[in-house]
Design a protein around this motif. Sequence first.
Motif, mmCIF file in Angstrom:
data_model
loop_
_atom_site.group_PDB
_atom_site.id
_atom_site.type_symbol
_atom_site.label_atom_id
_atom_site.label_comp_id
_atom_site.label_asym_id
_atom_site.label_seq_id
_atom_site.Cartn_x
_atom_site.Cartn_y
_atom_site.Cartn_z
ATOM 1 N N SER A 2 -52.607 -1.176 -9.515
ATOM 2 C CA SER A 2 -52.984 -0.918 -8.262
ATOM 3 C C SER A 2 -50.851 -0.978 -7.553
ATOM 4 O O SER A 2 -50.202 -1.632 -7.974
ATOM 5 C CB SER A 2 -53.499 -0.942 -7.094
ATOM 6 N N ARG A 25 -53.987 3.843 3.321
ATOM 7 C CA ARG A 25 -55.278 3.762 2.108
ATOM 8 C C ARG A 25 -56.018 4.494 1.252
ATOM 9 O O ARG A 25 -56.318 5.083 2.401
ATOM 10 C CB ARG A 25 -55.469 2.148 1.562
ATOM 11 N N GLY A 28 -57.940 3.854 -3.557
ATOM 12 C CA GLY A 28 -56.969 2.612 -4.279
ATOM 13 C C GLY A 28 -55.962 2.100 -4.251
ATOM 14 O O GLY A 28 -55.213 1.741 -5.431
ATOM 15 N N GLU A 29 -54.734 3.692 -3.781
ATOM 16 C CA GLU A 29 -53.384 3.900 -4.113
ATOM 17 C C GLU A 29 -52.990 4.329 -2.627
ATOM 18 O O GLU A 29 -53.783 3.630 -1.153
ATOM 19 C CB GLU A 29 -52.716 4.566 -4.569
ATOM 20 N N CYS A 43 -48.401 5.046 -6.072
ATOM 21 C CA CYS A 43 -49.788 5.438 -7.649
ATOM 22 C C CYS A 43 -48.971 4.296 -8.628
ATOM 23 O O CYS A 43 -47.763 4.515 -8.752
ATOM 24 C CB CYS A 43 -49.691 6.758 -7.705
ATOM 25 N N TYR A 68 -52.425 9.938 -10.878
ATOM 26 C CA TYR A 68 -53.956 9.307 -11.321
ATOM 27 C C TYR A 68 -54.744 10.388 -12.444
ATOM 28 O O TYR A 68 -54.167 11.655 -12.722
ATOM 29 C CB TYR A 68 -54.633 9.380 -10.234
#
Length: 112
Positions: A2, A25, A28-29, A43, A68
């Motif tokens: 991350s 946020r 998760g990134e 990312c 991602y």
Amino acid sequence: MSTDPSFVDYVIEQSGLGGRIGFKRMFGEYGIYVDGKVVAFACDNSLFVKGVDATAALTAALPRHPPYPGAKPYPVADEWLDDADRLQALLVSTATALPTPKPKSATRGPRK
């Protein structure tokens, strides 16, 4: 892997956009916002800028990778992080080209 919060801080600082730029946020990134519009994603400690027609000439030489799994490829502007003027121009041009986000409606509970 991350994104390290210090990477996001560096992007914000290098942009020179002051109060016009921020982050949130997500997944998760991080999403990077300019003037309330999502213009990029941070990312895996890389800066993925939204591809828009207005910035195609600016981003033509940048590598393109998905930020991602399952995402479309985005221009990766890592090599511009040390060129504040170029980075700022890219982020502002991207924000200018994107539509204004729709205002969020106040929800009063679950819909029936």
